[in-house]
Design an enzyme around this catalytic site. Structure first.
Site, PDB file in Angstrom:
ATOM      1  N   ASP A 158       0.864  -1.155   0.000  1.00 38.51           N
ATOM      2  CA  ASP A 158       0.000   0.000   0.000  1.00 38.51           C
ATOM      3  C   ASP A 158       0.918   1.228   0.000  1.00 38.51           C
ATOM      4  O   ASP A 158       2.129   1.128   0.163  1.00 38.51           O
ATOM      5  CB  ASP A 158      -0.949  -0.027   1.210  1.00 38.51           C
ATOM      6  CG  ASP A 158      -2.168   0.856   0.969  1.00 38.51           C
ATOM      7  OD1 ASP A 158      -3.184   0.669   1.654  1.00 38.51           O
ATOM      8  OD2 ASP A 158      -2.083   1.726   0.078  1.00 38.51           O
TER       9      ASP A 158
HETATM   10  C1  GLC Z   1      -4.240   4.333  -0.331  1.00 34.99           C
HETATM   11  C2  GLC Z   1      -5.135   3.189   0.097  1.00 34.99           C
HETATM   12  C3  GLC Z   1      -5.198   2.066  -0.889  1.00 34.99           C
HETATM   13  C4  GLC Z   1      -5.101   2.619  -2.291  1.00 34.99           C
HETATM   14  C5  GLC Z   1      -3.707   3.208  -2.452  1.00 34.99           C
HETATM   15  C6  GLC Z   1      -3.519   3.873  -3.813  1.00 34.99           C
HETATM   16  O1  GLC Z   1      -3.488   4.771   0.753  1.00 34.99           O
HETATM   17  O2  GLC Z   1      -4.892   2.626   1.371  1.00 34.99           O
HETATM   18  O3  GLC Z   1      -6.434   1.363  -0.672  1.00 34.99           O
HETATM   19  O4  GLC Z   1      -5.305   1.589  -3.237  1.00 34.99           O
HETATM   20  O5  GLC Z   1      -3.383   4.133  -1.433  1.00 34.99           O
HETATM   21  O6  GLC Z   1      -4.379   4.951  -3.931  1.00 34.99           O
END
Ligand code: GLC
Length: 753
Positions: free
Chosen positions: A294
């Site tokens: 993430d």
């Molecule tokens: C965010 C979220 C994740 C998302 C990623 C890209 O922090 O936690 O669910 O897919 O970043 O946007």
């Protein structure tokens, strides 16, 4: 050497195969070879830098997380792409925009490896569908598949290959802003929707579909006190029986990718949790895709107190089985050193590159890297009439009727005067949530607009009631009450702005704002019938709303056509069929409250208050049960369940028994009913929940129609996991419950031999 290629070309051409010299010279460019062969050839040509580059994902658009300090502006980023140091970009969209970048990757880098373009396409891209938790209240996986497929069609037309969805974090805490993204509190239902959403997003991976990414692995939804990014502390037993099943269902459905979660599991950040990323995902579940972190979760292991520094974070992440680094930069900065110093085996890097390249070949990006970048196609598919219609239908099927006193709803289409009250009835900027991708609030049919359109013959008046800051003033009160006097019915829209729905949006107080409650009190005292619509992306505390309303319709955040869908329901053109997939608490203090709880050693039955009901597991001020239980939802017609029977009261471990009952639509309207089957393992080597959803059927009945409904009870419905993930199936007594929700059930018992 040159002569060799000429000869080969001649032979190839003569044999009718059309090889270009490049395909002969570079087998990885040869579409006639297997993907595996092409990957092997390409890997053999890649430098260490180029291999590490494939594991590097950079943000190239609006932030969906904290600025990670990569400090790379567009110019530097394009140079990194030319140098083969980027494998994927997120948050850049548009057939042309992504096409221009892809051209640089394909024509100006040494090996021409295409990029993967990714975005959070959570519940629609341009046309927005109901938020996932609302969609799960439809209990209609086919609908979920259709909506995911439609979202993929719009997103892929905009140059995207990959969505960071479905989010399948089981959750029991409505204070957490991300409950909107999942499928509620039940592992079985979560699994059904996980598989449906993966099928919808991925299809057959043609260029109208997207790679799916099941997230967040694992257990993010158990953040303590519902506080975003907070500590997670789940027993292995609960991890296996409650939180892992939805992710497993997505992997079993063929999800191409899995995303780490921000939280710790067993004291180790998920990004470096070898038990999760290798033991469970690779060894037990045989996952064959690739993992992505993430947003900057690798470098955040330093904050967690798990990594000394970035190189330590990089080492721990890749050794655990994590593969692609979203935005933290720790891999591009340190993986080469770790490999060169033999701290990280080259094989781990090669496997990660292989897993990533597999999907670039699978999507056909090496053979036709520009097939996702057709501007005319992009314009032709987005916001089409079919998309709008699907959004409306999905929203109709997702709105939950929680109360309907004396048949207040549906409204007579010839009603003379309707007053609509509340800022949220028309506030476009509050209509959609944080995860609405490229959805345009200007495209949204507001609640007021939907009502005006449906009840065109009626006089529709509007009063703001509370304003955008939820303030209810004497001016608005006077305007509202004056209009209320002339109205036959009042429709009051309350709830929480979509700006407070999604990531980094936890709320400690989830009751309607005081200004909204003041408005309801004034309306209630006016003596008018009040229909309450709730616009929210999480369960709210409705305890004090209940007595002041004739009807309550939970609209969630329904997407582009939310107002049109609402109007269909108000007018009875759609008979509401949705049922809750998350319990609604009486009070914040009751959280977490969920239906599939354990019995405890001193169970209490609400309502009983005898001498034996003191030293028991209960509150002194509220009931134990939720205000609205899992599986609850009303209809405009009434249902009768009768004659629950089992084909036998004994079942063998390799056999099955049948459960039948009769369901009748007692009228007055045709409608759909979600018949739910729950099971309880009465006594086992580990305590088991007092009931668990194991099957359901959504059936259509004409008014007055009765059907015999049949479920087959199989051993897999009776098994569960021990703390190490081993499946257990134990003899003993079981209870079967069948009903319209998790509370109103009929039961029967049997023994597993
Ligand atoms: C965010 C979220 C994740 C998302 C990623 C890209 O922090 O936690 O669910 O897919 O970043 O946007």
């Amino acid at each position: 050497m040159r002569g060799k290629y000429l000869l080969l070309s001649a032979i190839a051409f003569v044999s009718g195969l059309r090889f270009s010299s490049a395909q002969i010279k570079y087998p990885y460019r040869n579409a006639n070879l297997s993907i595996e062969k092409r990957i092997t050839d390409l890997l053999s040509r890649m430098t260490l830098d180029e291999k590490v580059g494939q594991l590097n994902q950079l943000n190239s658009g609006p932030l969906t997380g904290p600025e990670a300090g990569n400090g790379k502006g567009p110019k530097e980023m394009l140079q990194q792409i030319r140098d083969g140091k980027v494998g994927s970009l997120l948050n850049v969209v548009g057939a042309v925009e992504t096409g221009n970048i892809q051209k640089i990757a394909v024509t100006e880098s040494r090996l021409g490896i295409p990029l993967l373009f990714a975005l959070d396409v959570i519940h629609g891209y341009k046309t927005i569908f109901p938020i996932p938790i609302a969609e799960s209240c439809s209990w209609d996986p086919d609908l979920a598949e259709k909506c995911a497929s439609a979202a993929a069609k719009e997103a892929s037309a905009s140059g995207l290959h990959w969505t960071f969805a479905p989010m399948m974090d089981l959750t029991r805490d409505p204070r957490w802003g991300r409950v909107m993204e999942g499928a509620g509190e039940d592992p079985y239902l979560g699994g059904v929707f996980a598989a449906a959403r993966v099928r919808g997003f991925q299809g057959n991976l043609d260029n109208n579909h997207l790679l799916a990414c099941v997230k967040h692995f694992a257990g993010y939804g158990a953040a303590e006190s519902g506080r975003e990014y907070n500590t997670v502390d789940i027993s292995r037993y609960n991890l296996w029986n409650m939180y892992l099943p939805p992710y497993k269902a997505a992997v079993d459905a063929g999800a191409a990718t899995v995303m780490n979660s921000f939280n710790i599991v067993d004291g180790i950040p998920a990004s470096a949790n070898k038990y999760l990323n290798t033991e469970v995902l690779r060894k037990k579940w045989k996952f064959r895709g690739f993992m992505v972190s993430d947003w900057s979760s690798f470098s955040e292991m330093i904050n967690h107190g798990f990594a000394e520094n970035k190189i330590d974070a990089a080492e721990k992440a890749i050794l655990s089985g994590s593969q692609m680094d979203m935005e933290s930069g720790v891999f591009i900065q340190h993986l080469k050193t770790l490999i060169s110093s033999k701290k990280v085996p080259q094989k781990l890097l090669d496997n990660a590159v292989r897993d990533i390249l597999y999907y670039k070949f699978k999507l056909g990006l090496f053979d036709n890297p520009y097939k996702y970048h057709n501007e005319n196609h992009e314009k032709s598919v987005q916001l089409s009439s079919e998309m709008h219609e699907l959004s409306k239908q999905a929203s109709c099927k997702s709105m939950v009727l929680l109360k309907n006193e004396n048949g207040t709803l549906p409204l007579d289409k010839n009603i003379k005067n309707i007053l609509v009250v509340g800022n949220l009835a028309t506030n476009r900027s509050a209509s959609l949530d944080f995860w609405s991708a490229k959805g345009d609030t200007n495209q949204v049919t507001t609640y007021l607009a939907g009502i005006k359109s449906k009840f065109a013959k009626s006089e529709i008046s509007f009063s703001e009631g509370y304003n955008e800051k939820n303030r209810f003033s004497t001016e608005t009160e006077n305007d509202m009450l004056t209009k209320a006097q002339k109205a036959d019915v009042v429709i009051a829209v309350i709830g929480i702005s979509g700006k407070l729905a999604g990531e980094a949006r936890s709320l400690a107080d989830i009751a309607p704002a005081s200004g909204q409650m003041e408005m309801l009190r004034k309306l209630h005292s006016s003596g008018k019938k009040v229909i309450v619509l709730v616009h929210a992306a999480r369960p709210m505390i409705l305890t004090d709303v209940l007595p002041m309303s004739s009807s309550i319709l939970y609209c969630w955040i329904g997407g582009t056509e939310m107002g049109a869908a609402l109007a269909e329901i108000l007018a009875g053109d759609y008979n509401p069929s949705a049922k809750l997939t998350m319990s609604f608490p009486h009070a914040v203090g009751q959280i977490p409250v969920y239906y599939n709880s354990f019995n405890t050693g001193r169970p209490h039955v609400d309502g009983r208050d005898g001498p034996d009901d003191f030293w028991v597991s209960r509150y002194r001020d509220i009931p134990n049960a939720a205000l609205f239980p899992f599986g609850f939802g009303l209809s405009y017609t009434s249902w009768e369940y009768s004659n629950l029977e089992l084909s036998s009261h004994n079942m063998d471990k390799n056999g099955s028994i049948t459960c039948t009952l009769y369901v009748k639509n007692k009228g007055p309207l045709d409608g759909e009913e979600i018949v739910q089957l729950y099971i309880r393992d009465v006594s086992a080597s580990y305590v088991r929940p007092i009931k668990e959803l194991k099957s359901f059927k959504k059936l259509y009945f004409k008014a007055g129609e009765s059907k015999k409904v049949e479920f087959t009870i199989t051993p897999s419905m009776l098994s569960f996991y021990d703390p190490e993930g081993n499946t257990l199936l134990e003899s003993g007594s079981f209870t079967v419950f069948v009903g319209k929700n998790s509370k109103e059930v009929q039961e029967a018992s049997f023994v597993l031999k």
